[in-house]
Motif scaffolding. Structure first.
Motif, short mmCIF file in Angstrom:
data_model
loop_
_atom_site.label_atom_id
_atom_site.label_comp_id
_atom_site.label_asym_id
_atom_site.label_seq_id
_atom_site.Cartn_x
_atom_site.Cartn_y
_atom_site.Cartn_z
N UNK A 1 7.48 32.86 59.75
CA UNK A 1 8.14 33.37 60.96
C UNK A 1 9.57 32.86 61.07
N UNK A 2 10.43 33.70 61.63
CA UNK A 2 11.84 33.36 61.73
C UNK A 2 12.09 32.07 62.50
N UNK A 3 11.31 31.83 63.56
CA UNK A 3 11.55 30.59 64.32
C UNK A 3 11.20 29.35 63.50
N UNK A 4 10.22 29.43 62.61
CA UNK A 4 9.91 28.29 61.73
C UNK A 4 11.06 28.04 60.77
N UNK A 5 11.68 29.10 60.29
CA UNK A 5 12.83 28.95 59.38
C UNK A 5 14.00 28.31 60.13
N UNK A 6 14.24 28.75 61.38
CA UNK A 6 15.32 28.15 62.17
C UNK A 6 15.09 26.66 62.38
N UNK A 7 13.85 26.28 62.68
CA UNK A 7 13.53 24.85 62.87
C UNK A 7 13.76 24.10 61.56
N UNK A 8 13.32 24.67 60.45
CA UNK A 8 13.52 24.04 59.14
C UNK A 8 15.01 23.81 58.88
N UNK A 9 15.83 24.81 59.16
CA UNK A 9 17.27 24.68 58.92
C UNK A 9 17.92 23.68 59.87
N UNK A 10 17.41 23.56 61.08
CA UNK A 10 17.93 22.58 62.03
C UNK A 10 17.54 21.16 61.64
N UNK A 11 16.28 20.96 61.25
CA UNK A 11 15.77 19.62 60.95
C UNK A 11 16.14 19.15 59.55
N UNK A 12 16.28 20.08 58.62
CA UNK A 12 16.62 19.76 57.22
C UNK A 12 15.74 18.66 56.61
N UNK A 13 14.41 18.82 56.65
CA UNK A 13 13.56 17.81 56.01
C UNK A 13 13.71 17.88 54.49
N UNK A 14 13.32 16.81 53.81
CA UNK A 14 13.34 16.79 52.35
C UNK A 14 12.14 17.60 51.86
N UNK A 15 12.36 18.88 51.60
CA UNK A 15 11.27 19.77 51.24
C UNK A 15 11.77 20.90 50.37
N UNK A 16 10.85 21.55 49.69
CA UNK A 16 11.19 22.68 48.85
C UNK A 16 11.22 23.99 49.62
N UNK A 17 10.42 24.08 50.68
CA UNK A 17 10.40 25.31 51.45
C UNK A 17 9.17 25.43 52.31
N UNK A 18 8.96 26.63 52.84
CA UNK A 18 7.83 26.94 53.70
C UNK A 18 6.96 27.99 53.03
N UNK A 19 5.67 27.98 53.34
CA UNK A 19 4.75 28.98 52.81
C UNK A 19 3.70 29.30 53.86
N UNK A 20 3.22 30.53 53.84
CA UNK A 20 2.08 30.94 54.67
C UNK A 20 1.03 31.46 53.70
N UNK A 21 0.05 30.60 53.35
CA UNK A 21 -0.95 31.01 52.38
C UNK A 21 -1.91 32.07 52.91
N UNK A 22 -2.47 32.85 52.03
CA UNK A 22 -3.56 33.79 52.29
C UNK A 22 -3.16 35.06 53.02
#
Length: 55
Positions: A1-22
């Protein structure tokens, strides 16, 4: 979801990305006539995976 991406870009955690399995009903790209089911967005990276958000 777009809001999860916005939070990811704001927080900038050390991560490779987001996924929604299944491909759950109601997740982006899986909309079906207003139907939805609960799903988790997973944050993944070198240090492992964790639940980033729940919808």
């Amino acid at each position: 979801p777009a809001d999860a991406i916005r939070i990811l870009l704001d927080q900038r955690p050390d991560a490779g990305g987001l996924a929604v399995p299944d491909m759950p009903i109601g997740s982006p790209g899986m909309e079906m006539g207003g139907q939805s089911e609960p799903f988790e967005v997973i944050l993944w990276g070198d240090s492992g995976n964790s639940v980033f958000a729940r919808y």
